[in-house]
Design a protein around this motif. Structure first.
Motif, mmCIF file in Angstrom:
data_model
loop_
_atom_site.group_PDB
_atom_site.id
_atom_site.type_symbol
_atom_site.label_atom_id
_atom_site.label_comp_id
_atom_site.label_asym_id
_atom_site.label_seq_id
_atom_site.Cartn_x
_atom_site.Cartn_y
_atom_site.Cartn_z
ATOM 1 N N SER A 1 0.807 -1.220 0.000
ATOM 2 C CA SER A 1 0.000 0.000 0.000
ATOM 3 C C SER A 1 0.840 1.270 0.000
ATOM 4 O O SER A 1 0.519 2.225 -0.676
ATOM 5 C CB SER A 1 -0.947 0.000 1.199
ATOM 6 N N GLY A 2 1.913 1.321 0.773
ATOM 7 C CA GLY A 2 2.773 2.495 0.768
ATOM 8 C C GLY A 2 2.285 3.637 1.627
ATOM 9 O O GLY A 2 2.813 4.734 1.556
ATOM 10 N N GLY A 3 1.261 3.444 2.399
ATOM 11 C CA GLY A 3 0.768 4.501 3.270
ATOM 12 C C GLY A 3 -0.457 5.203 2.705
ATOM 13 O O GLY A 3 -0.921 4.924 1.600
ATOM 14 N N ARG A 4 -0.970 6.125 3.486
ATOM 15 C CA ARG A 4 -2.219 6.801 3.134
ATOM 16 C C ARG A 4 -2.121 7.611 1.847
ATOM 17 O O ARG A 4 -3.038 7.617 1.042
ATOM 18 C CB ARG A 4 -2.661 7.721 4.272
ATOM 19 N N LEU A 5 -1.020 8.317 1.665
ATOM 20 C CA LEU A 5 -0.882 9.152 0.471
ATOM 21 C C LEU A 5 -0.791 8.293 -0.792
ATOM 22 O O LEU A 5 -1.368 8.641 -1.825
ATOM 23 C CB LEU A 5 0.340 10.059 0.608
ATOM 24 N N ALA A 6 -0.112 7.168 -0.721
ATOM 25 C CA ALA A 6 -0.037 6.263 -1.866
ATOM 26 C C ALA A 6 -1.413 5.673 -2.163
ATOM 27 O O ALA A 6 -1.805 5.545 -3.328
ATOM 28 C CB ALA A 6 0.981 5.156 -1.612
ATOM 29 N N LEU A 7 -2.165 5.322 -1.121
ATOM 30 C CA LEU A 7 -3.529 4.813 -1.320
ATOM 31 C C LEU A 7 -4.414 5.872 -1.962
ATOM 32 O O LEU A 7 -5.211 5.574 -2.858
ATOM 33 C CB LEU A 7 -4.128 4.357 0.013
ATOM 34 N N LEU A 8 -4.278 7.114 -1.512
ATOM 35 C CA LEU A 8 -5.045 8.212 -2.091
ATOM 36 C C LEU A 8 -4.679 8.402 -3.563
ATOM 37 O O LEU A 8 -5.551 8.566 -4.415
ATOM 38 C CB LEU A 8 -4.795 9.510 -1.320
ATOM 39 N N GLY A 9 -3.392 8.344 -3.867
ATOM 40 C CA GLY A 9 -2.942 8.480 -5.248
ATOM 41 C C GLY A 9 -3.482 7.372 -6.131
ATOM 42 O O GLY A 9 -3.917 7.615 -7.260
ATOM 43 N N ARG A 10 -3.489 6.141 -5.631
ATOM 44 C CA ARG A 10 -4.027 5.022 -6.407
ATOM 45 C C ARG A 10 -5.529 5.165 -6.614
ATOM 46 O O ARG A 10 -6.054 4.859 -7.688
ATOM 47 C CB ARG A 10 -3.708 3.692 -5.726
ATOM 48 N N ALA A 11 -6.237 5.657 -5.603
ATOM 49 C CA ALA A 11 -7.686 5.870 -5.742
ATOM 50 C C ALA A 11 -7.965 6.950 -6.791
ATOM 51 O O ALA A 11 -8.866 6.793 -7.630
ATOM 52 C CB ALA A 11 -8.293 6.253 -4.398
ATOM 53 N N LYS A 12 -7.207 8.042 -6.752
ATOM 54 C CA LYS A 12 -7.377 9.106 -7.743
ATOM 55 C C LYS A 12 -7.025 8.606 -9.138
ATOM 56 O O LYS A 12 -7.714 8.919 -10.113
ATOM 57 C CB LYS A 12 -6.493 10.315 -7.390
ATOM 58 N N LEU A 13 -5.968 7.824 -9.226
ATOM 59 C CA LEU A 13 -5.538 7.291 -10.508
ATOM 60 C C LEU A 13 -6.579 6.327 -11.070
ATOM 61 O O LEU A 13 -6.921 6.374 -12.254
ATOM 62 C CB LEU A 13 -4.188 6.602 -10.352
ATOM 63 N N ARG A 14 -7.106 5.466 -10.220
ATOM 64 C CA ARG A 14 -8.148 4.526 -10.656
ATOM 65 C C ARG A 14 -9.365 5.275 -11.185
ATOM 66 O O ARG A 14 -9.930 4.920 -12.226
ATOM 67 C CB ARG A 14 -8.541 3.614 -9.512
ATOM 68 N N ALA A 15 -9.768 6.328 -10.478
ATOM 69 C CA ALA A 15 -10.910 7.131 -10.926
ATOM 70 C C ALA A 15 -10.623 7.771 -12.281
ATOM 71 O O ALA A 15 -11.489 7.791 -13.162
ATOM 72 C CB ALA A 15 -11.236 8.199 -9.884
ATOM 73 N N GLU A 16 -9.420 8.285 -12.462
ATOM 74 C CA GLU A 16 -9.066 8.927 -13.728
ATOM 75 C C GLU A 16 -8.992 7.908 -14.866
ATOM 76 O O GLU A 16 -9.407 8.192 -15.991
ATOM 77 C CB GLU A 16 -7.733 9.663 -13.603
#
Length: 99
Positions: free
Chosen positions: A15-30
């Motif tokens: 996962s890489g932490g909260r910021l990495a999870l947030l980045g993956r969520a934003k990337l998935r949405a995009e």
């Protein structure tokens, strides 16, 4: 302007932490949403169609934690995809954004 392809690690990334999870969520949405703004070139290479949810999940396995964090912070933009020679899934390609 420099392009940066995600590393081709065909496995589940930690996962890489909260910021990495947030980045993956934003990337998935995009990746799963059609482009809202028209681009100069509308070919599939420059303006790829949205990925399915499964394709996006597979593509996220190729995104390093550092790239996910940089995407969350707005330091990288998704520009296209390349094919992974090992698993034949899509690999996101990023470009560094200018502040």
């Amino acid at each position: 302007m420099s392009y940066r392809a995600a590393p081709t690690a065909c496995h589940t990334v930690r996962s890489g932490g909260r910021l990495a999870l947030l980045g993956r969520a934003k990337l998935r949405a995009e990746m799963t949403t059609p482009a809202a703004e028209p681009r100069d070139c509308d070919c599939e290479g420059c303006c790829p169609p949205p990925l399915t949810d499964l394709e996006a999940q597979q593509a996220l396995r190729h995104v390093a934690n550092a790239d996910a964090v940089a995407f969350a912070l707005g330091q990288l933009s998704l520009v296209s995809y390349t094919g992974c020679p090992e698993c034949e899934c899509w690999v996101p390609t990023f470009i560094e954004t200018t502040p």
